[in-house]
Design a protein around this motif. Structure first.
Motif, PDB file in Angstrom:
ATOM      1  N   THR A   1     -17.741  -4.216 -10.564  1.00  0.00           N
ATOM      2  CA  THR A   1     -16.641  -3.374 -11.025  1.00  0.00           C
ATOM      3  C   THR A   1     -15.306  -4.049 -10.747  1.00  0.00           C
ATOM      4  O   THR A   1     -15.218  -4.998  -9.970  1.00  0.00           O
ATOM      5  N   GLY A   2     -14.281  -3.536 -11.375  1.00  0.00           N
ATOM      6  CA  GLY A   2     -12.925  -4.018 -11.158  1.00  0.00           C
ATOM      7  C   GLY A   2     -11.952  -2.916 -11.517  1.00  0.00           C
ATOM      8  O   GLY A   2     -12.330  -1.879 -12.062  1.00  0.00           O
ATOM      9  N   THR A   3     -10.687  -3.158 -11.235  1.00  0.00           N
ATOM     10  CA  THR A   3      -9.662  -2.154 -11.516  1.00  0.00           C
ATOM     11  C   THR A   3      -9.020  -2.354 -12.874  1.00  0.00           C
ATOM     12  O   THR A   3      -8.366  -1.462 -13.388  1.00  0.00           O
ATOM     13  N   GLY A   4      -9.173  -3.541 -13.435  1.00  0.00           N
ATOM     14  CA  GLY A   4      -8.488  -3.850 -14.681  1.00  0.00           C
ATOM     15  C   GLY A   4      -7.057  -4.312 -14.447  1.00  0.00           C
ATOM     16  O   GLY A   4      -6.323  -4.580 -15.387  1.00  0.00           O
ATOM     17  N   LEU A   5      -6.644  -4.420 -13.187  1.00  0.00           N
ATOM     18  CA  LEU A   5      -5.262  -4.806 -12.874  1.00  0.00           C
ATOM     19  C   LEU A   5      -5.087  -6.308 -12.709  1.00  0.00           C
ATOM     20  O   LEU A   5      -3.978  -6.815 -12.805  1.00  0.00           O
ATOM     21  N   GLY A   6      -6.155  -7.042 -12.484  1.00  0.00           N
ATOM     22  CA  GLY A   6      -6.060  -8.472 -12.209  1.00  0.00           C
ATOM     23  C   GLY A   6      -5.405  -9.268 -13.320  1.00  0.00           C
ATOM     24  O   GLY A   6      -4.535 -10.100 -13.068  1.00  0.00           O
ATOM     25  N   LEU A   7      -5.804  -9.021 -14.560  1.00  0.00           N
ATOM     26  CA  LEU A   7      -5.222  -9.777 -15.669  1.00  0.00           C
ATOM     27  C   LEU A   7      -3.764  -9.418 -15.893  1.00  0.00           C
ATOM     28  O   LEU A   7      -2.970 -10.269 -16.292  1.00  0.00           O
ATOM     29  N   MET A   8      -3.400  -8.158 -15.619  1.00  0.00           N
ATOM     30  CA  MET A   8      -1.982  -7.787 -15.748  1.00  0.00           C
ATOM     31  C   MET A   8      -1.143  -8.527 -14.708  1.00  0.00           C
ATOM     32  O   MET A   8      -0.038  -8.981 -15.001  1.00  0.00           O
ATOM     33  N   LEU A   9      -1.680  -8.672 -13.513  1.00  0.00           N
ATOM     34  CA  LEU A   9      -0.996  -9.427 -12.464  1.00  0.00           C
ATOM     35  C   LEU A   9      -0.890 -10.900 -12.868  1.00  0.00           C
ATOM     36  O   LEU A   9       0.164 -11.518 -12.717  1.00  0.00           O
ATOM     37  N   CYS A  10      -1.968 -11.452 -13.425  1.00  0.00           N
ATOM     38  CA  CYS A  10      -1.952 -12.846 -13.890  1.00  0.00           C
ATOM     39  C   CYS A  10      -0.864 -13.030 -14.946  1.00  0.00           C
ATOM     40  O   CYS A  10      -0.110 -14.001 -14.912  1.00  0.00           O
ATOM     41  N   LYS A  11      -0.792 -12.096 -15.884  1.00  0.00           N
ATOM     42  CA  LYS A  11       0.212 -12.177 -16.950  1.00  0.00           C
ATOM     43  C   LYS A  11       1.617 -12.193 -16.351  1.00  0.00           C
ATOM     44  O   LYS A  11       2.460 -13.002 -16.723  1.00  0.00           O
ATOM     45  N   GLU A  12       1.856 -11.307 -15.394  1.00  0.00           N
ATOM     46  CA  GLU A  12       3.178 -11.252 -14.769  1.00  0.00           C
ATOM     47  C   GLU A  12       3.500 -12.555 -14.045  1.00  0.00           C
ATOM     48  O   GLU A  12       4.606 -13.089 -14.169  1.00  0.00           O
ATOM     49  N   PHE A  13       2.543 -13.091 -13.294  1.00  0.00           N
ATOM     50  CA  PHE A  13       2.759 -14.339 -12.566  1.00  0.00           C
ATOM     51  C   PHE A  13       3.030 -15.499 -13.518  1.00  0.00           C
ATOM     52  O   PHE A  13       3.921 -16.314 -13.287  1.00  0.00           O
ATOM     53  N   ILE A  14       2.256 -15.592 -14.597  1.00  0.00           N
ATOM     54  CA  ILE A  14       2.436 -16.681 -15.565  1.00  0.00           C
ATOM     55  C   ILE A  14       3.790 -16.557 -16.256  1.00  0.00           C
ATOM     56  O   ILE A  14       4.512 -17.544 -16.417  1.00  0.00           O
ATOM     57  N   GLU A  15       4.159 -15.353 -16.650  1.00  0.00           N
ATOM     58  CA  GLU A  15       5.447 -15.161 -17.316  1.00  0.00           C
ATOM     59  C   GLU A  15       6.616 -15.442 -16.390  1.00  0.00           C
ATOM     60  O   GLU A  15       7.648 -15.950 -16.830  1.00  0.00           O
ATOM     61  N   LYS A  16       6.464 -15.174 -15.094  1.00  0.00           N
ATOM     62  CA  LYS A  16       7.528 -15.502 -14.125  1.00  0.00           C
ATOM     63  C   LYS A  16       7.752 -17.017 -14.066  1.00  0.00           C
ATOM     64  O   LYS A  16       8.820 -17.464 -13.694  1.00  0.00           O
ATOM     65  N   HIS A  17       6.739 -17.783 -14.427  1.00  0.00           N
ATOM     66  CA  HIS A  17       6.835 -19.245 -14.446  1.00  0.00           C
ATOM     67  C   HIS A  17       7.254 -19.778 -15.813  1.00  0.00           C
ATOM     68  O   HIS A  17       7.262 -20.988 -16.026  1.00  0.00           O
ATOM     69  N   GLY A  18       7.568 -18.880 -16.743  1.00  0.00           N
ATOM     70  CA  GLY A  18       7.982 -19.310 -18.073  1.00  0.00           C
ATOM     71  C   GLY A  18       6.817 -19.676 -18.981  1.00  0.00           C
ATOM     72  O   GLY A  18       6.994 -20.356 -19.988  1.00  0.00           O
ATOM     73  N   GLY A  19       5.617 -19.217 -18.627  1.00  0.00           N
ATOM     74  CA  GLY A  19       4.429 -19.540 -19.407  1.00  0.00           C
ATOM     75  C   GLY A  19       3.903 -18.347 -20.193  1.00  0.00           C
ATOM     76  O   GLY A  19       4.518 -17.280 -20.235  1.00  0.00           O
ATOM     77  N   LYS A  20       2.760 -18.566 -20.811  1.00  0.00           N
ATOM     78  CA  LYS A  20       2.095 -17.535 -21.607  1.00  0.00           C
ATOM     79  C   LYS A  20       0.627 -17.508 -21.226  1.00  0.00           C
ATOM     80  O   LYS A  20       0.079 -18.501 -20.744  1.00  0.00           O
ATOM     81  N   ILE A  21      -0.022 -16.369 -21.477  1.00  0.00           N
ATOM     82  CA  ILE A  21      -1.456 -16.225 -21.232  1.00  0.00           C
ATOM     83  C   ILE A  21      -2.061 -15.499 -22.417  1.00  0.00           C
ATOM     84  O   ILE A  21      -1.444 -14.579 -22.969  1.00  0.00           O
ATOM     85  N   TRP A  22      -3.249 -15.956 -22.855  1.00  0.00           N
ATOM     86  CA  TRP A  22      -3.916 -15.291 -23.966  1.00  0.00           C
ATOM     87  C   TRP A  22      -5.423 -15.484 -23.848  1.00  0.00           C
ATOM     88  O   TRP A  22      -5.910 -16.321 -23.091  1.00  0.00           O
ATOM     89  N   VAL A  23      -6.132 -14.658 -24.622  1.00  0.00           N
ATOM     90  CA  VAL A  23      -7.588 -14.619 -24.561  1.00  0.00           C
ATOM     91  C   VAL A  23      -8.172 -14.928 -25.932  1.00  0.00           C
ATOM     92  O   VAL A  23      -7.706 -14.415 -26.943  1.00  0.00           O
ATOM     93  N   GLU A  24      -9.208 -15.746 -25.937  1.00  0.00           N
ATOM     94  CA  GLU A  24     -10.029 -15.975 -27.124  1.00  0.00           C
ATOM     95  C   GLU A  24     -11.452 -15.627 -26.719  1.00  0.00           C
ATOM     96  O   GLU A  24     -11.919 -16.059 -25.658  1.00  0.00           O
TER      97      GLU A  24
END
Length: 160
Positions: free
Chosen positions: A112-135
Protein backbone atom coordinates in the motif's frame (compact mmCIF):
# COMPACT_ATOMS: atom_id res chain seq x y z
CA UNK A 1 22.08 22.91 -3.79
CA UNK A 2 25.51 21.40 -4.26
CA UNK A 3 27.43 19.88 -7.13
CA UNK A 4 26.52 16.19 -7.14
CA UNK A 5 27.81 13.32 -9.22
CA UNK A 6 24.57 11.66 -10.38
CA UNK A 7 25.95 8.11 -10.28
CA UNK A 8 26.76 8.51 -6.56
CA UNK A 9 23.21 9.63 -5.70
CA UNK A 10 21.81 6.74 -7.74
CA UNK A 11 24.12 4.16 -6.14
CA UNK A 12 23.10 5.34 -2.66
CA UNK A 13 19.42 5.04 -3.58
CA UNK A 14 19.86 1.65 -5.29
CA UNK A 15 21.72 0.29 -2.24
CA UNK A 16 18.82 1.35 -0.01
CA UNK A 17 16.31 -0.30 -2.38
CA UNK A 18 18.11 -3.63 -2.88
CA UNK A 19 16.49 -5.36 0.08
CA UNK A 20 12.93 -4.56 -1.08
CA UNK A 21 13.81 -5.68 -4.61
CA UNK A 22 15.31 -8.94 -3.32
CA UNK A 23 12.04 -9.83 -1.55
CA UNK A 24 10.42 -10.10 -5.00
CA UNK A 25 13.59 -11.31 -6.78
CA UNK A 26 13.62 -8.13 -8.87
CA UNK A 27 16.79 -7.25 -10.75
CA UNK A 28 17.91 -3.61 -10.47
CA UNK A 29 19.98 -2.48 -13.45
CA UNK A 30 21.95 0.75 -13.19
CA UNK A 31 22.73 2.30 -16.57
CA UNK A 32 23.41 5.81 -15.30
CA UNK A 33 26.24 7.47 -17.21
CA UNK A 34 29.49 8.25 -15.39
CA UNK A 35 30.66 11.84 -15.23
CA UNK A 36 27.28 13.56 -15.06
CA UNK A 37 27.07 16.32 -12.48
CA UNK A 38 24.00 18.15 -11.24
CA UNK A 39 23.49 21.19 -9.11
CA UNK A 40 20.89 19.86 -6.68
CA UNK A 41 19.93 19.34 -3.08
CA UNK A 42 21.37 15.86 -2.43
CA UNK A 43 18.63 14.84 0.04
CA UNK A 44 15.85 15.89 -2.33
CA UNK A 45 17.46 14.14 -5.31
CA UNK A 46 18.04 10.91 -3.41
CA UNK A 47 14.48 11.06 -2.02
CA UNK A 48 13.09 11.33 -5.55
CA UNK A 49 15.20 8.42 -6.82
CA UNK A 50 14.35 6.23 -3.80
CA UNK A 51 10.64 6.99 -4.18
CA UNK A 52 10.66 6.15 -7.88
CA UNK A 53 12.57 2.92 -7.23
CA UNK A 54 10.19 2.03 -4.39
CA UNK A 55 7.17 2.56 -6.65
CA UNK A 56 8.77 0.52 -9.42
CA UNK A 57 9.43 -2.33 -6.97
CA UNK A 58 5.87 -2.12 -5.67
CA UNK A 59 4.35 -2.46 -9.14
CA UNK A 60 6.79 -4.98 -10.61
CA UNK A 61 6.00 -8.69 -10.43
CA UNK A 62 8.29 -11.35 -8.99
CA UNK A 63 11.44 -11.85 -11.10
CA UNK A 64 10.93 -8.51 -12.84
CA UNK A 65 13.46 -5.94 -13.97
CA UNK A 66 13.87 -2.28 -13.07
CA UNK A 67 16.34 -0.13 -14.94
CA UNK A 68 17.56 3.33 -13.99
CA UNK A 69 19.29 5.26 -16.75
CA UNK A 70 20.36 8.76 -17.64
CA UNK A 71 21.26 10.91 -20.59
CA UNK A 72 22.51 14.41 -21.05
CA UNK A 73 20.60 16.57 -23.52
CA UNK A 74 22.24 19.99 -23.96
CA UNK A 75 22.10 21.55 -20.49
CA UNK A 76 19.53 19.08 -19.13
CA UNK A 77 20.01 15.71 -17.46
CA UNK A 78 17.19 13.21 -17.94
CA UNK A 79 16.86 10.30 -15.53
CA UNK A 80 14.50 7.40 -16.20
CA UNK A 81 13.30 4.70 -13.79
CA UNK A 82 11.64 2.01 -15.91
CA UNK A 83 10.04 -1.26 -14.88
CA UNK A 84 8.42 -4.19 -16.63
CA UNK A 85 5.58 -4.21 -14.12
CA UNK A 86 1.80 -3.93 -14.29
CA UNK A 87 1.67 -0.46 -15.84
CA UNK A 88 -0.86 2.33 -15.32
CA UNK A 89 -4.05 2.96 -17.24
CA UNK A 90 -3.73 6.13 -19.32
CA UNK A 91 -6.78 7.68 -17.62
CA UNK A 92 -4.98 7.44 -14.25
CA UNK A 93 -1.58 8.89 -15.22
CA UNK A 94 -2.66 12.52 -14.73
CA UNK A 95 -4.07 11.67 -11.29
CA UNK A 96 -0.62 10.64 -10.04
CA UNK A 97 0.50 14.23 -9.54
CA UNK A 98 -2.74 15.84 -8.34
CA UNK A 99 -3.29 16.14 -4.61
CA UNK A 100 -7.03 16.68 -5.03
CA UNK A 101 -7.32 13.28 -6.81
CA UNK A 102 -5.58 11.25 -4.05
CA UNK A 103 -4.83 8.28 -6.31
CA UNK A 104 -3.30 5.14 -4.84
CA UNK A 105 -3.50 1.47 -5.81
CA UNK A 106 -2.10 -1.71 -4.31
CA UNK A 107 1.15 -3.18 -5.55
CA UNK A 108 1.68 -6.66 -6.96
CA UNK A 109 2.06 -8.11 -3.44
CA UNK A 110 -0.77 -5.95 -2.01
CA UNK A 111 1.71 -3.25 -0.94
CA UNK A 112 0.00 0.00 0.00
CA UNK A 113 0.92 3.65 -0.27
CA UNK A 114 -0.54 7.07 0.36
CA UNK A 115 -0.29 8.36 -3.19
CA UNK A 116 1.71 11.34 -1.87
CA UNK A 117 5.18 10.19 -2.93
CA UNK A 118 4.93 11.20 -6.57
CA UNK A 119 3.47 14.59 -5.64
CA UNK A 120 6.48 15.17 -3.39
CA UNK A 121 8.80 14.05 -6.22
CA UNK A 122 7.10 16.51 -8.58
CA UNK A 123 7.55 19.35 -6.11
CA UNK A 124 11.23 18.51 -5.52
CA UNK A 125 11.97 18.24 -9.26
CA UNK A 126 10.18 21.49 -10.04
CA UNK A 127 12.10 23.28 -7.26
CA UNK A 128 15.23 22.31 -9.23
CA UNK A 129 13.83 23.74 -12.46
CA UNK A 130 13.06 20.30 -13.89
CA UNK A 131 10.06 18.32 -15.06
CA UNK A 132 8.67 14.87 -14.27
CA UNK A 133 6.37 12.72 -16.40
CA UNK A 134 5.11 9.18 -16.77
CA UNK A 135 4.94 6.85 -19.76
CA UNK A 136 3.14 3.58 -19.19
CA UNK A 137 1.38 0.70 -20.86
CA UNK A 138 -0.85 -1.68 -18.90
CA UNK A 139 0.76 -5.09 -18.65
CA UNK A 140 4.11 -3.88 -20.02
CA UNK A 141 5.43 -1.48 -17.40
CA UNK A 142 6.05 2.13 -16.53
CA UNK A 143 8.85 4.61 -17.12
CA UNK A 144 9.03 7.71 -14.99
CA UNK A 145 11.27 10.41 -16.42
CA UNK A 146 12.58 13.51 -14.71
CA UNK A 147 14.92 16.27 -15.77
CA UNK A 148 17.25 18.52 -13.82
CA UNK A 149 19.53 21.20 -15.25
CA UNK A 150 23.10 20.01 -15.74
CA UNK A 151 26.06 21.31 -13.69
CA UNK A 152 29.36 21.64 -15.58
CA UNK A 153 28.45 19.10 -18.26
CA UNK A 154 30.37 15.82 -18.37
CA UNK A 155 33.59 17.32 -17.03
CA UNK A 156 34.38 15.47 -13.78
CA UNK A 157 37.30 17.77 -13.03
CA UNK A 158 35.23 20.97 -13.27
CA UNK A 159 35.20 22.96 -10.05
CA UNK A 160 32.02 24.44 -8.68
Amino acid sequence: PERIKLIEAVLTSVDLSKHLASLKNITLINKVEEGIYLSADRNMLETVIRNLLGNAIKFTNENGIIEISSKSINEIIEVVVADDGVGIEEKNIDKLFQIEQSFSIHGTNSETGTGLGLMLCKEFIEKHGGKIWVESEVGKGTAIHFTIPNSSGHNPSAVM
